[in-house]
Scaffold this active site. Sequence first.
Site, short mmCIF file in Angstrom:
data_model
loop_
_atom_site.label_atom_id
_atom_site.label_comp_id
_atom_site.label_asym_id
_atom_site.label_seq_id
_atom_site.Cartn_x
_atom_site.Cartn_y
_atom_site.Cartn_z
CG LEU A 35 49.51 29.34 32.04
CD1 LEU A 35 50.61 28.35 32.35
CD2 LEU A 35 48.17 29.12 32.80
CG HIS A 36 48.27 35.50 35.42
ND1 HIS A 36 47.93 35.10 36.85
CD2 HIS A 36 46.92 35.27 34.75
CE1 HIS A 36 46.88 34.98 37.07
NE2 HIS A 36 46.03 34.90 35.90
CB ALA A 37 52.62 36.33 38.56
N GLY A 38 50.01 34.67 38.80
CA GLY A 38 49.04 34.13 39.88
C GLY A 38 49.22 32.46 39.72
CG HIS A 39 47.73 30.93 35.97
ND1 HIS A 39 47.52 31.84 35.26
CD2 HIS A 39 46.33 30.19 35.99
CE1 HIS A 39 46.34 31.95 34.99
NE2 HIS A 39 45.55 30.96 35.43
CG ASP A 152 38.69 32.81 40.01
OD1 ASP A 152 37.92 33.37 39.41
OD2 ASP A 152 39.79 32.42 39.78
CB VAL A 178 49.50 36.37 42.71
CG1 VAL A 178 50.30 37.44 42.15
CG2 VAL A 178 49.77 35.23 43.48
NE ARG A 189 36.79 36.39 30.99
CZ ARG A 189 36.38 35.46 31.66
NH1 ARG A 189 36.86 35.05 32.91
NH2 ARG A 189 35.55 34.69 30.89
#
Length: 281
Positions: A35-39, A152, A178, A189
């Site tokens: 998980l990252h800032a997009g999630h 996506d 993001v 990735r």
Amino acid sequence: MAIRLHSHTAELRRMLREQRDQGETIGFVATMGGLHAGHQSLIEASRGDGNFTVVSVFVNPAQFGPNEDFDSYPRDHDSDFELAVEAGGDLIWYPEVEDLYPEEAQTMVQPGPLGQRLCGLSRPQFFPGICTVVLKLFNLIQPHQAYFGAKDFQQLAIIQRMAADFYLDVDVVGCPIVREDDGLAMSSRNLKLEPEDRDLALTLYRTITRAQTAFAEGERDAAKLREALVAEWPEGLELDYLDFRDPEFLEDCAHLTEDTRIFLGAWLNGVRLIDNARLTP
């Protein structure tokens, strides 16, 4: 306090039934971990809409082809849990493979024409695997709203189409891409990129900005613009596709308009990179 649940589909359903009985709406964010800032932005969007927010963390084997990175895909349950809770997740669910693919399971979902272009050409197993697992998750969680990122974009379009085609009672919400400070679209990735590969990875974003500039300056011929962009593509970055498509059916566009999107897919030392954007930011 956020709930951390491993496996146990029956317990998951019981917990969510209790939330519905209390009048809660259910928001859902499906992830493969890393998980990252997009999630985080997806989870925050669900919380912002007032939902009891479920986050699933599951590396879905059905969407990986031979020699892809299933075994090396980033997995860190503790870090994922901390980020999900900080963003507002209420229930973080870690299903096992047998929860979603029991031994007797046989049915797969075929996405149709939307899944047979762009990423679907080079990764034919990808979208059937995504549609199958998302339909299973939707049926188990029964969310009122589900949130997916526009990085996506093809996946988002396919899931929205699937929800409409199967009369699923869920609102599939698309959320903005993001990006990192340098413009690279956030992806789990990205952790696999070597430091010296970072500049090459930024080719996708730079190509998008070049296309947007060309469009702003009056270019409307898709083939001509594509030829110019491909001519500048660097060695060492394997181009899968660079296409201009309409945003609804993802069909090729010969004439560029404000709604046309540019789509890019590439491989960099085994790391999959994708990006897209509207020609008018």
